[in-house]
Scaffold this motif. Structure first.
Motif, PDB file in Angstrom:
ATOM      1  N   ASP A  55       0.835  -1.199   0.000  1.00  0.00           N
ATOM      2  CA  ASP A  55       0.000   0.000   0.000  1.00  0.00           C
ATOM      3  C   ASP A  55       0.872   1.252   0.000  1.00  0.00           C
ATOM      4  N   ALA A  56       1.880   1.272   0.849  1.00  0.00           N
ATOM      5  CA  ALA A  56       2.777   2.428   0.935  1.00  0.00           C
ATOM      6  C   ALA A  56       3.597   2.610  -0.338  1.00  0.00           C
ATOM      7  N   LEU A  57       4.150   1.522  -0.864  1.00  0.00           N
ATOM      8  CA  LEU A  57       4.990   1.621  -2.055  1.00  0.00           C
ATOM      9  C   LEU A  57       4.193   1.924  -3.315  1.00  0.00           C
ATOM     10  N   SER A  58       2.942   1.523  -3.347  1.00  0.00           N
ATOM     11  CA  SER A  58       2.135   1.697  -4.552  1.00  0.00           C
ATOM     12  C   SER A  58       1.441   3.046  -4.628  1.00  0.00           C
ATOM     13  N   ASN A  59       1.600   3.871  -3.604  1.00  0.00           N
ATOM     14  CA  ASN A  59       1.008   5.209  -3.648  1.00  0.00           C
ATOM     15  C   ASN A  59       1.680   6.085  -4.685  1.00  0.00           C
ATOM     16  N   ASP A  60       2.883   5.775  -5.061  1.00  0.00           N
ATOM     17  CA  ASP A  60       3.624   6.543  -6.046  1.00  0.00           C
ATOM     18  C   ASP A  60       3.630   5.767  -7.355  1.00  0.00           C
ATOM     19  N   CYS A  61       3.046   6.333  -8.390  1.00  0.00           N
ATOM     20  CA  CYS A  61       2.931   5.653  -9.678  1.00  0.00           C
ATOM     21  C   CYS A  61       4.272   5.527 -10.402  1.00  0.00           C
ATOM     22  N   LEU A  62       5.314   6.146  -9.867  1.00  0.00           N
ATOM     23  CA  LEU A  62       6.641   6.009 -10.464  1.00  0.00           C
ATOM     24  C   LEU A  62       7.390   4.799  -9.943  1.00  0.00           C
TER      25      LEU A  62
END
Length: 117
Positions: A55-62
């Motif tokens: 969840d935390a890592l996927s908040n950034d689309c980069l």
């Protein structure tokens, strides 16, 4: 656990630079981030960790996240839980060690642990 879904649904995302001009960033230009996590008898907490980390890592689309679990000889059902979680998520990798090697320093991990460079 709910199956993790990528929040970056479209092939490209608008990313604003300092001059506030939109740039298109395609999935092929995403940065692969490998998180290497040693586990030892973590059956009860590993699914919560996976959910929160993705969840935390996927908040950034980069970012294209990858979590590499190093099972350090767990004697409980940690490996079974990891395999179950991995079956529904290609971002998870597992390295299973036959006994406890006391993995406390990153130098102890094999070079092939993560695919991010």
């Amino acid at each position: 656990m709910e199956k993790h879904t990528d929040r970056c649904d479209s092939p490209t995302q608008n990313i604003w630079n300092s001059s506030l001009q939109a740039k298109k960033i395609s999935r092929q230009h995403r940065i692969k981030v490998s998180l290497v996590v040693p586990v030892l008898n973590e059956y009860e907490s590993v699914s919560t960790f996976v959910e929160r980390a993705l969840d935390a890592l996927s908040n950034d689309c980069l970012i294209e996240p990858e979590i590499v679990f190093v099972n350090d000889g767990s004697s409980d059902a940690t490996l079974d839980q990891l395999l179950h979680l991995q079956s529904g998520n290609p971002a998870l990798r597992i390295i299973d060690l036959s006994r406890n090697f006391v993995l406390t320093r990153t130098e102890n991990y094999p070079d092939f642990a993560g695919s991010a460079r």
